[in-house]
Design a protein around this motif. Sequence first.
Motif, PDB file in Angstrom:
ATOM      1  N   ARG A 184      37.488  35.541  39.498  1.00  8.32           N
ATOM      2  CA  ARG A 184      38.131  36.232  38.381  1.00  8.32           C
ATOM      3  C   ARG A 184      39.576  36.569  38.743  1.00  8.32           C
ATOM      4  N   TYR A 185      39.790  36.978  39.986  1.00  6.05           N
ATOM      5  CA  TYR A 185      41.134  37.307  40.464  1.00  6.05           C
ATOM      6  C   TYR A 185      41.429  36.430  41.679  1.00  6.05           C
ATOM      7  N   ALA A 186      42.096  35.310  41.464  1.00  6.87           N
ATOM      8  CA  ALA A 186      42.343  34.344  42.534  1.00  6.87           C
ATOM      9  C   ALA A 186      43.161  34.936  43.673  1.00  6.87           C
ATOM     10  N   ALA A 187      44.013  35.905  43.374  1.00  3.70           N
ATOM     11  CA  ALA A 187      44.876  36.486  44.407  1.00  3.70           C
ATOM     12  C   ALA A 187      44.080  37.187  45.495  1.00  3.70           C
ATOM     13  N   LEU A 188      42.861  37.620  45.181  1.00  2.00           N
ATOM     14  CA  LEU A 188      42.036  38.291  46.177  1.00  2.00           C
ATOM     15  C   LEU A 188      41.651  37.361  47.325  1.00  2.00           C
ATOM     16  N   TYR A 189      41.634  36.072  47.046  1.00  5.17           N
ATOM     17  CA  TYR A 189      41.120  35.102  48.013  1.00  5.17           C
ATOM     18  C   TYR A 189      42.227  34.477  48.863  1.00  5.17           C
ATOM     19  N   MET A 245      38.965  44.287  43.165  1.00  4.82           N
ATOM     20  CA  MET A 245      37.860  43.970  44.064  1.00  4.82           C
ATOM     21  C   MET A 245      36.532  44.415  43.473  1.00  4.82           C
ATOM     22  N   ILE A 246      36.478  45.587  42.890  1.00  4.03           N
ATOM     23  CA  ILE A 246      35.245  46.069  42.270  1.00  4.03           C
ATOM     24  C   ILE A 246      34.857  45.167  41.103  1.00  4.03           C
ATOM     25  N   GLU A 247      35.831  44.791  40.265  1.00  2.96           N
ATOM     26  CA  GLU A 247      35.531  43.911  39.137  1.00  2.96           C
ATOM     27  C   GLU A 247      35.097  42.525  39.613  1.00  2.96           C
ATOM     28  N   GLU A 248      35.672  42.059  40.721  1.00  2.00           N
ATOM     29  CA  GLU A 248      35.268  40.765  41.275  1.00  2.00           C
ATOM     30  C   GLU A 248      33.825  40.818  41.772  1.00  2.00           C
ATOM     31  N   LEU A 249      33.465  41.885  42.459  1.00  2.00           N
ATOM     32  CA  LEU A 249      32.100  42.034  42.948  1.00  2.00           C
ATOM     33  C   LEU A 249      31.111  42.114  41.794  1.00  2.00           C
ATOM     34  N   GLU A 250      31.490  42.809  40.733  1.00  2.00           N
ATOM     35  CA  GLU A 250      30.624  42.895  39.553  1.00  2.00           C
ATOM     36  C   GLU A 250      30.485  41.534  38.885  1.00  2.00           C
ATOM     37  N   ALA A 251      31.584  40.770  38.842  1.00  2.00           N
ATOM     38  CA  ALA A 251      31.543  39.432  38.251  1.00  2.00           C
ATOM     39  C   ALA A 251      30.653  38.501  39.068  1.00  2.00           C
ATOM     40  N   ILE A 252      30.697  38.634  40.386  1.00  2.00           N
ATOM     41  CA  ILE A 252      29.841  37.816  41.256  1.00  2.00           C
ATOM     42  C   ILE A 252      28.370  38.106  40.974  1.00  2.00           C
ATOM     43  N   GLN A 253      28.044  39.363  40.836  1.00  2.00           N
ATOM     44  CA  GLN A 253      26.648  39.710  40.579  1.00  2.00           C
ATOM     45  C   GLN A 253      26.201  39.245  39.199  1.00  2.00           C
ATOM     46  N   THR A 254      27.073  39.364  38.199  1.00  2.00           N
ATOM     47  CA  THR A 254      26.741  38.883  36.858  1.00  2.00           C
ATOM     48  C   THR A 254      26.553  37.375  36.871  1.00  2.00           C
ATOM     49  N   TRP A 255      27.464  36.660  37.530  1.00  2.00           N
ATOM     50  CA  TRP A 255      27.377  35.196  37.625  1.00  2.00           C
ATOM     51  C   TRP A 255      26.088  34.773  38.318  1.00  2.00           C
ATOM     52  N   SER A 256      25.729  35.470  39.378  1.00  2.00           N
ATOM     53  CA  SER A 256      24.515  35.130  40.120  1.00  2.00           C
ATOM     54  C   SER A 256      23.270  35.326  39.270  1.00  2.00           C
ATOM     55  N   GLN A 257      23.250  36.392  38.465  1.00  2.00           N
ATOM     56  CA  GLN A 257      22.116  36.620  37.571  1.00  2.00           C
ATOM     57  C   GLN A 257      22.034  35.541  36.500  1.00  2.00           C
ATOM     58  N   GLU A 258      23.188  35.164  35.955  1.00  2.00           N
ATOM     59  CA  GLU A 258      23.209  34.142  34.904  1.00  2.00           C
ATOM     60  C   GLU A 258      22.763  32.779  35.418  1.00  2.00           C
ATOM     61  N   HIS A 259      23.019  32.499  36.704  1.00  2.00           N
ATOM     62  CA  HIS A 259      22.651  31.212  37.293  1.00  2.00           C
ATOM     63  C   HIS A 259      21.374  31.296  38.119  1.00  2.00           C
ATOM     64  N   SER A 260      20.696  32.455  38.025  1.00  2.00           N
ATOM     65  CA  SER A 260      19.436  32.654  38.758  1.00  2.00           C
ATOM     66  C   SER A 260      19.609  32.356  40.242  1.00  2.00           C
ATOM     67  N   ARG A 285      20.255  47.205  50.219  1.00  2.00           N
ATOM     68  CA  ARG A 285      19.750  46.385  49.118  1.00  2.00           C
ATOM     69  C   ARG A 285      20.842  46.004  48.130  1.00  2.00           C
ATOM     70  N   TYR A 286      21.974  46.693  48.201  1.00  2.00           N
ATOM     71  CA  TYR A 286      23.046  46.466  47.236  1.00  2.00           C
ATOM     72  C   TYR A 286      24.344  46.160  47.974  1.00  2.00           C
ATOM     73  N   GLY A 287      24.848  44.957  47.802  1.00  2.00           N
ATOM     74  CA  GLY A 287      26.049  44.516  48.477  1.00  2.00           C
ATOM     75  C   GLY A 287      26.073  42.998  48.540  1.00  2.00           C
ATOM     76  N   VAL A 288      27.203  42.460  48.971  1.00  2.00           N
ATOM     77  CA  VAL A 288      27.413  41.013  48.969  1.00  2.00           C
ATOM     78  C   VAL A 288      28.015  40.588  50.306  1.00  2.00           C
ATOM     79  N   ASN A 329      32.017  50.165  49.136  1.00  2.00           N
ATOM     80  CA  ASN A 329      32.881  50.007  50.311  1.00  2.00           C
ATOM     81  C   ASN A 329      32.990  48.543  50.719  1.00  2.00           C
ATOM     82  N   LEU A 330      34.147  48.204  51.254  1.00  2.00           N
ATOM     83  CA  LEU A 330      34.384  46.911  51.881  1.00  2.00           C
ATOM     84  C   LEU A 330      34.324  47.121  53.385  1.00  2.00           C
ATOM     85  N   ILE A 331      33.452  46.364  54.055  1.00  2.00           N
ATOM     86  CA  ILE A 331      33.266  46.492  55.495  1.00  2.00           C
ATOM     87  C   ILE A 331      33.618  45.169  56.166  1.00  2.00           C
TER      88      ILE A 331
END
Length: 313
Positions: free
Chosen positions: A49-54, A109-124, A135-138, A270-272
């Motif tokens: 979602r935000y290419a600059a993060l990468y 970063m928070i919106e990117e993490l939320e987008a990753i989780q949404t994408w993962s749910q949509e693609h099973s 249990r919660y994190g990426v 948090n980002l670790i």
Amino acid sequence: INAEYMGQITNHKSQNTFFCFVDMDECHCQTDNDLDGVRNSDMPAYVPRYAALYEAPVAQKYLDPRFCRLREHFLHGGGIDGAGAHGFEVLAESIYRFPLFTEEFRVHMIEELEAIQTWSQEHSRHINRPNTMNRYGVILDEFGFSTMLDAIVRDIVAPFAGTLYPNCGGGSLDSHHGFSVEYQLHGDRKLDFHVDDSEVTLNVCLGKSFEGGGLFFRGVRCAAHVNTISSDLASTGEQLDVAQLPGCGILHLGMHRHGARAVDSGHRINLIVWCRSSQFRQLQSHPDAPHPDWCGWPRVAQALSRHSRSSRI
């Protein structure tokens, strides 16, 4: 001694992870190798979602100006002296906090993490968690963040670690394990007493809005003494509680025993980044390696012995 710190701390070393922590009901031993059977090697590409993060180096717009000045201070040999003018805090021996990321980074970063989780749910698609305790994190490397995490180790942690942790691998960091964690009332609320599989850990609070959830630290230990718990923590100077401040980074040694208190309300993310040194690990694994001078137990044991003798007089 507070019941929170009672019980036996178990430890386990695998090829990738050393993770120890206490639970009053059960002693756990965690490795990320447990997840090897469910790696998503065939996962289709996730579109950021935000290419600059990468990107590397980390975009200037994402770095707090105070951090940029602080980094220049260290790069030019300034060290701890004078660093306070740039927001650098010495919380205790080997524990430091400083302004790091802007609000824009935290939001993205928070919106990117939320987008990753949404994408993962949509693609099973299964999301591998950092470890089976959280249990919660990426695991960020699994979603294309390797370049950014390499840049964080090289450009954000390394300029400080060589000066702050010269005897603990701080000057030879060469790999990482980066992940996010989340705490809230209806999920994981806290993280028990443990040590990290890292030479140096960077812990960054992203937000969102929360109360409670501070960190607690209880002394640096080598593997041989990780189970030693003083019955008088305050008198040894090893007891420290640290508030989580959004946008700020906390640097500490991986073997500095710590945990996270329960959030009372809200949602904390948090980002670790576990920063590792293969050179340091090789030296420490040598059968003739001396007892590490960074382990705090000999000093604490000596202080407790003196206190015990004086109490009997």
